[in-house]
Design an enzyme around this catalytic site. Structure first.
Site, PDB file in Angstrom:
ATOM      1  N   SER A 293      38.930  44.294  19.850  1.00 51.08           N
ATOM      2  CA  SER A 293      38.613  44.490  18.464  1.00 51.08           C
ATOM      3  C   SER A 293      37.960  43.616  17.820  1.00 51.08           C
ATOM      4  O   SER A 293      37.060  43.698  16.771  1.00 51.08           O
ATOM      5  CB  SER A 293      39.828  45.176  17.884  1.00 51.08           C
TER       6      SER A 293
ATOM      7  N   ASP B 201      43.332  43.499   7.955  1.00 46.36           N
ATOM      8  CA  ASP B 201      44.734  44.468   8.128  1.00 46.36           C
ATOM      9  C   ASP B 201      45.743  44.298   8.516  1.00 46.36           C
ATOM     10  O   ASP B 201      46.619  45.081   9.159  1.00 46.36           O
ATOM     11  CB  ASP B 201      43.939  45.821   8.579  1.00 46.36           C
TER      12      ASP B 201
ATOM     13  N   HIS C 270      43.287  42.072  12.224  1.00 42.16           N
ATOM     14  CA  HIS C 270      41.720  41.730  12.307  1.00 42.16           C
ATOM     15  C   HIS C 270      41.466  40.881  11.257  1.00 42.16           C
ATOM     16  O   HIS C 270      41.917  41.000  10.069  1.00 42.16           O
ATOM     17  CB  HIS C 270      40.840  42.769  12.381  1.00 42.16           C
TER      18      HIS C 270
END
Length: 398
Positions: free
Chosen positions: A55, A363, A366
């Site tokens: 991610s 969040d 990340h």
């Protein structure tokens, strides 16, 4: 590290010098040194980027396969969801910008993609070593590094077959010569560490399987080299012990929290992973003499954001910008953009902070666009790389 430069035979003492202006050996060596500096400073002119990762560099892979990362993701730059688990751009986006390229399209995204300047095989939740679980069961992507390699292998072959059809296909797919001149970027490994902890493994148990994880990483770098890849830009993993999703979920003793508020045992494992990753890159240089491999120390920069946030214009570095509840504004059950039902009505509780530009973490998992930009601005010069060469010169062997 000693740079690799072209070899020129030195003149013998008994014969006349081959270059009239070079009266002495020392003058000749100065000439060679100057020539070598000019050679090393030549920009690489990468025509494409092929990225592999999780991610931290996913520009839409997981979203294309399992549904978009919803609002408020993307709000700071794209003004809406853009396949990234961030309020805006990632390090890979700033990297593409710096090389004068469009943002990378995710390989799995069939809508509006242009692969003429490369492709992104990263997906959120990906690991180097397959996890043998579903996304729903563990939160980790089934698209591990081996799958990303299979996708690249297929893409390289089929893109040339389809390109021959001409028309739009010729415009949207890379030329054959692009693959040997492209930059191959890697940012993966974080989830291999957290996967162990989330399965209730001890720190020693997680450390024990790291050599196997990196053995698999080495295999797929070599496989990509076999397919023509020559320039590799490899990021190490970050301080997972500073991220809310680990701090909130895996218990640690008070004495294991460092001055920055991070969980030291998890960060020590990340450092061990990075040590072994660096050793793996050194081994790859020996086994792949035609490749240029750059190891990038992203860990040091990310940890600096947590430990010296105020110095760099950030505040509350451990606290999530977008989330709900708890010490870190993080709840694994109600994440960024999450809603709860109150008297039959859905209410948004996972709201973003007022100013993401001063937040380090988006969040709980990340980094924010602002943090990503600061990190990229430090690494682009090569100051945190081994060998210490700028991004634009990463095709040169050292």
């Amino acid at each position: 590290m000693i740079p690799f430069y072209p070899f020129f035979p030195l003149p013998t003492i008994c014969s006349a010098p081959p270059f009239p202006l070079m009266k002495t050996l020392s003058t000749f060596l100065v000439f060679l040194f100057s020539l070598s500096l000019a050679y090393a400073a030549t920009p690489c002119d990468f025509p494409a980027i092929f990225n592999f990762g999780d991610s931290n560099s996913d520009t839409g892979g997981l979203s294309a396969a399992f549904g978009q990362a919803g609002p408020p993701a993307g709000e700071s730059f794209f003004h809406g969801p853009a396949g990234r688990y961030c309020d805006g751009r990632l390090v890979i986006d700033f990297l593409a910008e710096s090389l004068g390229m469009p943002y990378l399209s995710a390989f799995l995204d069939s809508v509006g993609s242009n692969f003429s300047h490369g492709a992104n095989f990263a997906t959120a939740g990906s690991t180097i070593r397959p996890q043998n679980t579903t996304l729903h069961q563990s939160g980790f992507s089934p698209i591990s590094l081996n799958v990303q390699y299979y996708e690249f292998n297929d893409f390289k072959h089929r893109s040339q077959l389809i390109r021959k059809k001409g028309g739009v296909f010729k415009k949207l797919l890379p030329k054959a010569r692009v693959f040997s001149r492209a930059l191959y970027t890697f940012d993966i490994g974080q989830n291999d560490l957290t996967a162990g902890y989330f399965l209730n493994m001890t720190t020693n148990e997680v450390r024990a399987y790291i050599p196997d994880v990196l053995g698999q990483f080495k295999t797929y770098v070599k496989n990509i080299h076999h397919l023509g890849g020559r320039s590799f830009w490899i990021h190490n993993t970050g301080p997972v012990g500073c991220l809310a999703y680990v701090l909130d979920r895996v218990p640690v003793e008070p004495g294991q929290i460092d001055k920055a508020g991070c969980a030291d045992p998890f960060n020590q494992v990340a450092k061990y992973f990075n040590l072994k990753l660096n050793e793996t890159v050194v081994q790859l240089r020996k086994e792949l003499p035609s490749a240029a491999l750059t190891y990038v120390d992203a860990y040091s920069l990310k940890y600096e954001l947590f430990s010296q946030a105020k110095k760099h214009g950030f505040v509350n570095p451990l606290r999530s910008c977008c989330g709900h509840g708890g010490k870190y504004n993080y709840d694994m059950h109600v994440g960024c953009g999450g809603k709860i039902k109150v008297r039959g009505k859905e209410i948004l509780v996972g709201k973003p902070c007022k100013d993401p530009s001063v937040a380090v973490v988006w969040d709980g998992v990340h980094y924010t666009q602002a943090a990503n930009k600061w990190i990229f601005d430090q690494i682009v010069s090569g100051a945190y790389s081994d060998p210490p060469i700028p991004l634009k010169e990463a095709c040169h062997r050292h």
